[in-house]
Design a protein around this motif. Structure first.
Motif, PDB file in Angstrom:
ATOM      1  N   UNK A  15      -9.122 -43.779  -8.969  1.00  0.00           N
ATOM      2  CA  UNK A  15      -9.775 -44.926  -9.603  1.00  0.00           C
ATOM      3  C   UNK A  15     -10.457 -45.877  -8.629  1.00  0.00           C
ATOM      4  N   UNK A  16     -10.509 -45.508  -7.345  1.00  0.00           N
ATOM      5  CA  UNK A  16     -11.085 -46.442  -6.353  1.00  0.00           C
ATOM      6  C   UNK A  16     -12.617 -46.367  -6.297  1.00  0.00           C
ATOM      7  N   UNK A  17     -13.153 -45.168  -6.430  1.00  0.00           N
ATOM      8  CA  UNK A  17     -14.606 -45.010  -6.289  1.00  0.00           C
ATOM      9  C   UNK A  17     -15.264 -44.769  -7.649  1.00  0.00           C
ATOM     10  N   UNK A  18     -16.419 -45.393  -7.801  1.00  0.00           N
ATOM     11  CA  UNK A  18     -17.218 -45.196  -9.018  1.00  0.00           C
ATOM     12  C   UNK A  18     -18.618 -44.847  -8.550  1.00  0.00           C
ATOM     13  N   UNK A  19     -19.209 -43.845  -9.187  1.00  0.00           N
ATOM     14  CA  UNK A  19     -20.492 -43.371  -8.682  1.00  0.00           C
ATOM     15  C   UNK A  19     -21.438 -42.954  -9.820  1.00  0.00           C
ATOM     16  N   UNK A  20     -22.715 -43.273  -9.642  1.00  0.00           N
ATOM     17  CA  UNK A  20     -23.758 -42.783 -10.543  1.00  0.00           C
ATOM     18  C   UNK A  20     -24.732 -41.972  -9.698  1.00  0.00           C
ATOM     19  N   UNK A  21     -25.286 -40.930 -10.283  1.00  0.00           N
ATOM     20  CA  UNK A  21     -26.082 -39.973  -9.499  1.00  0.00           C
ATOM     21  C   UNK A  21     -27.306 -39.531 -10.292  1.00  0.00           C
ATOM     22  N   UNK A  22     -28.426 -39.467  -9.622  1.00  0.00           N
ATOM     23  CA  UNK A  22     -29.617 -38.803 -10.169  1.00  0.00           C
ATOM     24  C   UNK A  22     -29.898 -37.604  -9.289  1.00  0.00           C
ATOM     25  N   UNK A  23     -30.185 -36.472  -9.888  1.00  0.00           N
ATOM     26  CA  UNK A  23     -30.510 -35.292  -9.096  1.00  0.00           C
ATOM     27  C   UNK A  23     -29.511 -34.182  -9.345  1.00  0.00           C
ATOM     28  N   UNK A  24     -29.499 -33.212  -8.443  1.00  0.00           N
ATOM     29  CA  UNK A  24     -28.592 -32.068  -8.592  1.00  0.00           C
ATOM     30  C   UNK A  24     -27.953 -31.765  -7.234  1.00  0.00           C
ATOM     31  N   UNK A  25     -26.628 -31.686  -7.230  1.00  0.00           N
ATOM     32  CA  UNK A  25     -25.922 -31.277  -6.004  1.00  0.00           C
ATOM     33  C   UNK A  25     -25.855 -29.749  -6.047  1.00  0.00           C
ATOM     34  N   UNK A  26     -26.662 -29.125  -5.194  1.00  0.00           N
ATOM     35  CA  UNK A  26     -26.823 -27.673  -5.321  1.00  0.00           C
ATOM     36  C   UNK A  26     -25.601 -26.885  -4.847  1.00  0.00           C
ATOM     37  N   UNK A  27     -24.846 -27.433  -3.903  1.00  0.00           N
ATOM     38  CA  UNK A  27     -23.680 -26.697  -3.398  1.00  0.00           C
ATOM     39  C   UNK A  27     -22.378 -27.168  -4.058  1.00  0.00           C
ATOM     40  N   UNK A  28     -22.485 -27.686  -5.278  1.00  0.00           N
ATOM     41  CA  UNK A  28     -21.288 -28.298  -5.878  1.00  0.00           C
ATOM     42  C   UNK A  28     -20.199 -27.282  -6.214  1.00  0.00           C
ATOM     43  N   UNK A  29     -20.592 -26.044  -6.516  1.00  0.00           N
ATOM     44  CA  UNK A  29     -19.574 -25.055  -6.902  1.00  0.00           C
ATOM     45  C   UNK A  29     -18.592 -24.839  -5.750  1.00  0.00           C
ATOM     46  N   UNK A  30     -19.145 -24.671  -4.533  1.00  0.00           N
ATOM     47  CA  UNK A  30     -18.282 -24.440  -3.368  1.00  0.00           C
ATOM     48  C   UNK A  30     -17.434 -25.685  -3.091  1.00  0.00           C
ATOM     49  N   UNK A  31     -18.070 -26.858  -3.150  1.00  0.00           N
ATOM     50  CA  UNK A  31     -17.336 -28.098  -2.865  1.00  0.00           C
ATOM     51  C   UNK A  31     -16.220 -28.305  -3.892  1.00  0.00           C
ATOM     52  N   UNK A  32     -16.531 -27.976  -5.140  1.00  0.00           N
ATOM     53  CA  UNK A  32     -15.536 -28.158  -6.210  1.00  0.00           C
ATOM     54  C   UNK A  32     -14.353 -27.215  -5.990  1.00  0.00           C
ATOM     55  N   UNK A  33     -14.662 -25.984  -5.596  1.00  0.00           N
ATOM     56  CA  UNK A  33     -13.581 -25.002  -5.372  1.00  0.00           C
ATOM     57  C   UNK A  33     -12.636 -25.526  -4.290  1.00  0.00           C
ATOM     58  N   UNK A  34     -13.199 -26.092  -3.212  1.00  0.00           N
ATOM     59  CA  UNK A  34     -12.353 -26.632  -2.127  1.00  0.00           C
ATOM     60  C   UNK A  34     -11.468 -27.760  -2.644  1.00  0.00           C
ATOM     61  N   UNK A  35     -12.067 -28.632  -3.462  1.00  0.00           N
ATOM     62  CA  UNK A  35     -11.295 -29.782  -3.983  1.00  0.00           C
ATOM     63  C   UNK A  35     -10.214 -29.308  -4.960  1.00  0.00           C
ATOM     64  N   UNK A  36     -10.573 -28.341  -5.799  1.00  0.00           N
ATOM     65  CA  UNK A  36      -9.582 -27.818  -6.759  1.00  0.00           C
ATOM     66  C   UNK A  36      -8.401 -27.205  -5.993  1.00  0.00           C
TER      67      UNK A  36
END
Ligand code: F6R
Length: 608
Positions: A94-115
């Motif tokens: 709950x510390x960070x809040x973020x709004x984003x325009x665009x597309x994070x192209x490498x998100x699948x790999x980053x998400x897998x690491x976080x998961x």
């Protein structure tokens, strides 16, 4: 497409952010959200649908105390349209809040690491990866967490971030999506669009790719992605608030249609001095122009059709081959024909269309010179070009472009005459005549609007139709395509434009008893030809409405007439398009459509 706004100052932030979101509604969106950082407590409200729902759920923002926050309108790319996928997104703790325009192209790999590290995701978006990374990279220093996170991202991203440990501080990050910082009196703002800043400040900083900014009430600090400080230049916006409001009209679209003569005047008059066309000091000189053996005009949608009008004028007056290319196709062109002898003209109202931006970057890499015709000052396309000619149309709010299109056409006409003279392709008598004809365009447009004051009564001819066909030849074909696009995008009636001589090669089989056909007949040189195409479709049952000057040949053949002033064909599109825009507007109105924000569409298309 998506829009972002952030505020930090001395007034309650929520009403200011909601107002900012309302101003960027025109960009097109499917959900929206607001987050306030009130002394370390984050208050987040999100909704599917209109910003009005955020007003309703927060008592116009009054329920959200605090002087710092961010807001977002989402045009979904990753994940369904839902509240949980709407922005802003919050990190797990709950510390960070973020709004984003665009597309994070490498998100699948980053998400897998976080998961793998046990992070639980609440949405299906690429964006949530960024906010979870901020939390993972945070050791108590906000700036350091932003630097570390940004270094891991690939793709396009305009980010706006706040952190509960830093009340009153916002971070903005820019990579291939627009971010503008607004410097106010004891308050500072961030936005993706200048229109949501102008009610609070006209002093702005246009961020560059690879930059991040720290925004507090005390001021703005700019850094590169490694955190090294950077200088910035403050610029003044000359758009006023009135021009981004409806001013008594029912819709922005009709206001902008009626504004066209004035907008075109603003595009033309600063460039004609003492009867001579002048594009300013930083424009292509006669010497520059001589080195090109071909011109490519590239753009998307209506801007592409404006480019087509430009093609006809440049080819006719300058005798240079001009190719018009859809930017989304030019990007993947493998012809290898683009080199240092190619002039690429990019046409874009928003200056942010990703396909157009990418196409010009690729063309530059092949050695081409790029000139852009753009409305939004300091937009990405303007900055990526070697030369820029602004259209000075003022803010265009309706998603369907009208004054954006006509000012683009006006600048292309000026460029055609300027180039023809620079290359010695026209004599001084012809030049003087052409310049005075361009000067007369705004008046012709006014006359055309007056002549069509009663056009609404023609809506019953079209508003129940399933299909409408537009036909025209040469310059009229260019207008027919723009007219068909206007009708289909706002009224949702299927409309197609055909070169008038082409229908009999296939499409005429679609004509049935009562099918509405609009025949564009402003081009006097081709009157007889188009008239015979009218006869062809009428013989198959079509109900034909011709758009042309009184007394033309097609008038005798058509069932109905929409009149326009007589124009020389080389500059006809800019006037002929007006009744087609008006007709589309009134048909959409009769069908009860959401005219300014047609379904599924966005004003500024910043994805591929
Ligand atoms: C249609 C319309 C779009 C735009 C196109 C390019 O009414 O507005 O087709 O013309 O998306 O946008 P810009 O000119 O901003 O590059």
């Amino acid at each position: 497409m998506c829009g972002i706004i952030g505020y930090t100052g001395f007034e309650q932030a929520a009403p200011i952010i909601l107002d900012g979101l309302t101003k960027i509604e025109y960009r097109g969106y499917d959900s929206a959200g607001i987050a306030i950082n009130a002394n370390g407590k984050i208050n987040l409200v999100k909704t599917v649908g209109r910003v009005q729902a955020l007003y309703d759920r927060t008592h116009d923002g009054k329920d959200m105390p605090g002087v710092c926050g961010i807001g977002h309108t989402r045009w979904g790319t990753h994940g369904a349209i839902s509240e949980r996928n709407a922005h802003p997104h919050m990190s797990q703790n709950g510390k960070f809040i973020l709004a984003h325009n665009g597309i994070v192209e490498n998100y699948t790999r980053l998400k897998a690491d976080l998961l793998a590290k046990g992070v639980v995701f609440k949405s299906d978006t690429d964006t949530e990866v960024v906010v979870q990374l901020l939390e993972a990279n945070y050791t108590g220093d906000f700036k350091e967490a932003v630097i570390k996170t940004v270094a891991m991202l690939e793709g396009t991203f305009a980010l706006m971030i706040t952190c509960a440990d830093y009340p009153g501080t916002l971070y903005a990050v820019k990579q291939n999506a627009p971010v503008i910082l607004g410097l106010g009196e004891k308050e500072n703002l961030v936005a993706s669009d200048v229109t949501c800043l102008i009610s609070r400040t006209k002093n702005v900083i246009y961020m560059e790719d690879g930059e991040m900014a720290e925004i507090t009430t005390e001021g703005i600090k700019l850094f590169d992605f490694a955190g090294n400080p950077k200088e910035y230049e403050v610029k003044t916006v000359d758009w006023d608030i009135a021009s981004s409001e409806k001013g008594g009209y029912e819709h922005f679209m009709i206001k902008e249609i009626f504004e066209q003569p004035q907008a075109v005047r603003s595009a033309i008059s600063p460039r004609i001095k003492d009867g001579k066309i002048n594009f300013g000091e930083k424009s292509l000189t006669a010497e520059d122009l001589k080195k090109f053996n071909r011109i490519i005009i590239t753009a998307c949608g209506s801007a592409y059709y404006a480019g087509l009008a430009g093609k006809f004028a440049i080819e006719k007056l300058c005798g240079i081959p001009v190719q018009t290319e859809l930017a989304s196709e030019l990007r993947y062109n493998e012809s290898g024909c683009i080199d240092e002898h190619t002039l690429v003209i990019a046409v874009s109202q928003s200056g942010e269309t990703l396909d157009t931006l990418s196409a010009i970057k690729d063309c530059k890499a092949c050695g081409a010179t790029v000139m852009s015709i753009v409305n939004v000052v300091e937009s990405s396309i303007a900055r990526a070009s070697d030369f820029v000619a602004y259209t000075y149309a003022g803010p265009e709010i309706a998603v369907a472009t009208t004054k954006g299109y006509s000012t683009q056409v006006a600048v292309l006409y000026l460029f055609a005459v300027y180039t023809a003279a620079a290359l010695g392709r026209i004599n001084s008598g012809e030049y003087t005549k052409l310049v005075s004809e361009i000067n007369a365009i705004p008046e012709k447009m006014e006359t055309c609007i007056e002549m069509n004051g009663g056009i609404e009564c023609m809506t019953p001819l079209f508003d129940k139709a399933e299909h409408v066909f537009f036909i025209g030849r040469n310059t009229d074909w260019a207008v027919a395509m723009e007219g068909a696009l206007k009708l289909k995008e706002i009224s949702y009636i299927h409309a197609e434009a055909y070169a008038a001589g082409e229908m009999k090669h296939g499409t005429i089989s679609l004509i049935e008893e009562g099918t509405p056909v609009i025949a564009v007949c402003s081009n006097m040189r081709l009157q007889d030809k188009t008239a015979s195409n009218i006869i062809e479709v009428k013989a198959r049952g079509a109900e034909v409405t011709m758009v042309g000057p009184k007394g033309c040949e097609s008038e005798k053949q058509a069932n109905h007439c929409i009149y326009i002033p007589e124009m020389r064909d080389v500059f006809a599109e800019i006037v002929t398009v007006i009744p087609l825009q008006m007709l589309a507007y009134y048909v959409a109105k009769a069908r009860g459509c959401d005219i300014d924000k047609p379904r599924n569409l966005a004003k500024s298309v910043t994805v591929e």
